[in-house]
Write an enzyme that holds these catalytic residues in place. Structure first.
Site, PDB file in Angstrom:
ATOM      1  N   LEU A   1       0.899  -1.299  -0.158  1.00  0.00           N
ATOM      2  CA  LEU A   1       0.045   0.097   0.060  1.00  0.00           C
ATOM      3  C   LEU A   1       0.661   1.179   0.139  1.00  0.00           C
ATOM      4  CD1 LEU A   1      -2.596  -1.101   3.011  1.00  0.00           C
ATOM      5  CD2 LEU A   1      -2.987  -1.109   0.058  1.00  0.00           C
ATOM      6  N   ASP A   2       0.424   2.238  -0.604  1.00  0.00           N
ATOM      7  CA  ASP A   2       0.936   3.538  -0.567  1.00  0.00           C
ATOM      8  C   ASP A   2       1.558   3.969   0.944  1.00  0.00           C
ATOM      9  OD1 ASP A   2       1.164   3.623  -3.363  1.00  0.00           O
ATOM     10  OD2 ASP A   2      -0.439   4.987  -3.605  1.00  0.00           O
ATOM     11  N   ALA A   3       2.582   4.714   1.065  1.00  0.00           N
ATOM     12  CA  ALA A   3       2.898   4.990   2.594  1.00  0.00           C
ATOM     13  C   ALA A   3       1.677   5.720   3.087  1.00  0.00           C
ATOM     14  CB  ALA A   3       4.078   5.958   2.572  1.00  0.00           C
TER      15      ALA A   3
ATOM     16  N   ARG B   1      -5.273   6.258  -7.339  1.00  0.00           N
ATOM     17  CA  ARG B   1      -5.028   7.692  -7.286  1.00  0.00           C
ATOM     18  C   ARG B   1      -5.141   8.150  -8.875  1.00  0.00           C
ATOM     19  NH1 ARG B   1      -0.113   7.877  -3.559  1.00  0.00           N
ATOM     20  NH2 ARG B   1      -0.472  10.234  -4.024  1.00  0.00           N
TER      21      ARG B   1
END
Length: 310
Positions: free
Chosen positions: A139-141, A239
Site C-alpha cells: 500500500l502507498d505510504a 489515485r
C-alpha cells in the site's frame, strides 16, 4: 562498475535531445538521464556530450548505467497504531496506518511495515529481497488499511502467485472530489511512470494494463465516497485513474486535489483506505476476508462532510 550498453542512435530519435532520447531508450527519467550525462557515463561517438545536444541517426552511444543504490535495512521498531487483524503460523494481516511504507526503499527514511513487525518480535518470511522479505503486496505510504504479510516461505510463494493471478479481492473506500458520471463504472486505462520523471504515475499509451471498478456509496455536496475494487495492482493505480477522470482523491495533492476542500475536512493525505482484503489461505485453502476500520482522520472527515449534507 555498472552495466555497459552500446548502440547506434535509431532513426526514430533523429533530432531528439540527448536526455530525452536516453529516457525513451532506457525507460528512466529525464533527471536520471541528465545525471548520467553530467557524471560522464554517456559518450556520443566517443566524445563527452551535453544533455541538450541533438542526436543524429547512426551516431554511436556508449552508456554506463550504474547499479541502483541498495535500499537501507528496515528500522526495527514497533509502530504505534499498526493493529493486527489476524495472525497464524503462515500469515499476518494488519491495518496499516498512514505515514508507513511497506518496506525500505531508497530515499524513504520513515517507518515501514516490515521494520514494525520485526521490531515487535513477529517472524516474517525470508523469501524475496532482504529489504522486502515477506512483503507480497504494497500500500502507498499514506494509504491506510488491510495488508497481508507472509510469515512462512510457503505462504510467501503462494500469496505472491495469488496476487499475480488476480485471485485476491482488494476493496478500497475513496473520497473523491465532485460526483462520478456515471455513478458506477470501470476504468480500463494503462498506467506507467509520468513522463516528467517526478515520481508520479499517469495514464500512458503503451503502459501496463490497469483495471479499476468503482461504485458511488454516497454523494455529498463537494465530494463522493466510492467503493473501489481493483483487478490489477499498479503503483498509485486508484489515485491515477480517479484523477485522470477529473475526480482526484480528497487530499491527494500529488494528483491535483483541492487544498481548500482538504483543509476543510482536516485531511492532509489522500483519502484512500484498503477496507477489505480477501483471499484463499495459502496453506489451509480456506477463503478468508478481513475488514479494516477507518483511521481517525478519515472517520472525522467523513463525519464533517456528512453533517454538512444533513
Amino acid at each position: 562498475m555498472g552495466e555497459q550498453r552500446s548502440l547506434p542512435v535509431p532513426e526514430g530519435l533523429e533530432g531528439e535531445r540527448l536526455d530525452a532520447a536516453l529516457s525513451r531508450l532506457f525507460g528512466f527519467s529525464r533527471t536520471r538521464a541528465a545525471d548520467l550525462i553530467a557524471a560522464g557515463d554517456v559518450l556520443v561517438d566517443g566524445a563527452v556530450p551535453s544533455k541538450s545536444d541533438r542526436l543524429r541517426a547512426g551516431q554511436w552511444l556508449d552508456v554506463t548505467i550504474p547499479p541502483p543504490p541498495a535500499p537501507p535495512a528496515p528500522r526495527l521498531e514497533p509502530i504505534p497504531g499498526m493493529s493486527i487483524l489476524y495472525e497464524d503460523e503462515d500469515i499476518i494481516v494488519i491495518n496499516k496506518p498512514a505515514g508507513v511504507a511497506a518496506h525500505p526503499t531508497v530515499g524513504w527514511t520513515g517507518p515501514t511495515v516490515l521494520g514494525g513487525l520485526l521490531g515487535a518480535g513477529h517472524r516474517v518470511s525470508t523469501s524475496g529481497a532482504a529489504e522486502r522479505q515477506g512483503i507480497v503486496h504494497r500500500l502507498d505510504a499514506n494509504t491506510t488499511g488491510a495488508m497481508v504479510v507472509a510469515k512462512s516461505e510457503l505462504a510467501y510463494a503462494r500469496l505472491k502467485r495469488a496476487f499475480k493471478e488476480r485471485k485476491v479481492e482488494k476493496r478500497y473506500h475513496a473520497m473523491v472530489q465532485g460526483h462520478m458520471d456515471p455513478l458506477r463504472g470501470t476504468i480500463d486505462a494503462p498506467i506507467d511512470r509520468h513522463p516528467s520523471g517526478d515520481g508520479r504515475f499517469a495514464v500512458v499509451a503503451g503502459g501496463k494494463e490497469a483495471i479499476t471498478h468503482y461504485d458511488t456509496i454516497e454523494a455529498f455536496r463537494a465530494a463522493s465516497l466510492l467503493d473501489v475494487k481493483i483487478e490489477t495492482g499498479r503503483t498509485h493505480q486508484i489515485r491515477v485513474h480517479l484523477s485522470a477522470l477529473g475526480h482526484p482523491c480528497v487530499g491527494d495533492f500529488m494528483y491535483g486535489a483541492d487544498p481548500t476542500l482538504a483543509a476543510k475536512l482536516g485531511v492532509n493525505r489522500q483519502w484512500l483506505h484498503a477496507i477489505t482484503l480477501a483471499f484463499e489461505h495459502p496453506v489451509t485453502g480456506e477463503w478468508m476476508s478481513f475488514t479494516a476500520e477507518y483511521p481517525d482522520d478519515l472517520a472525522r472527515s467523513l463525519k464533517i462532510i456528512s453533517d454538512e449534507n444533513a
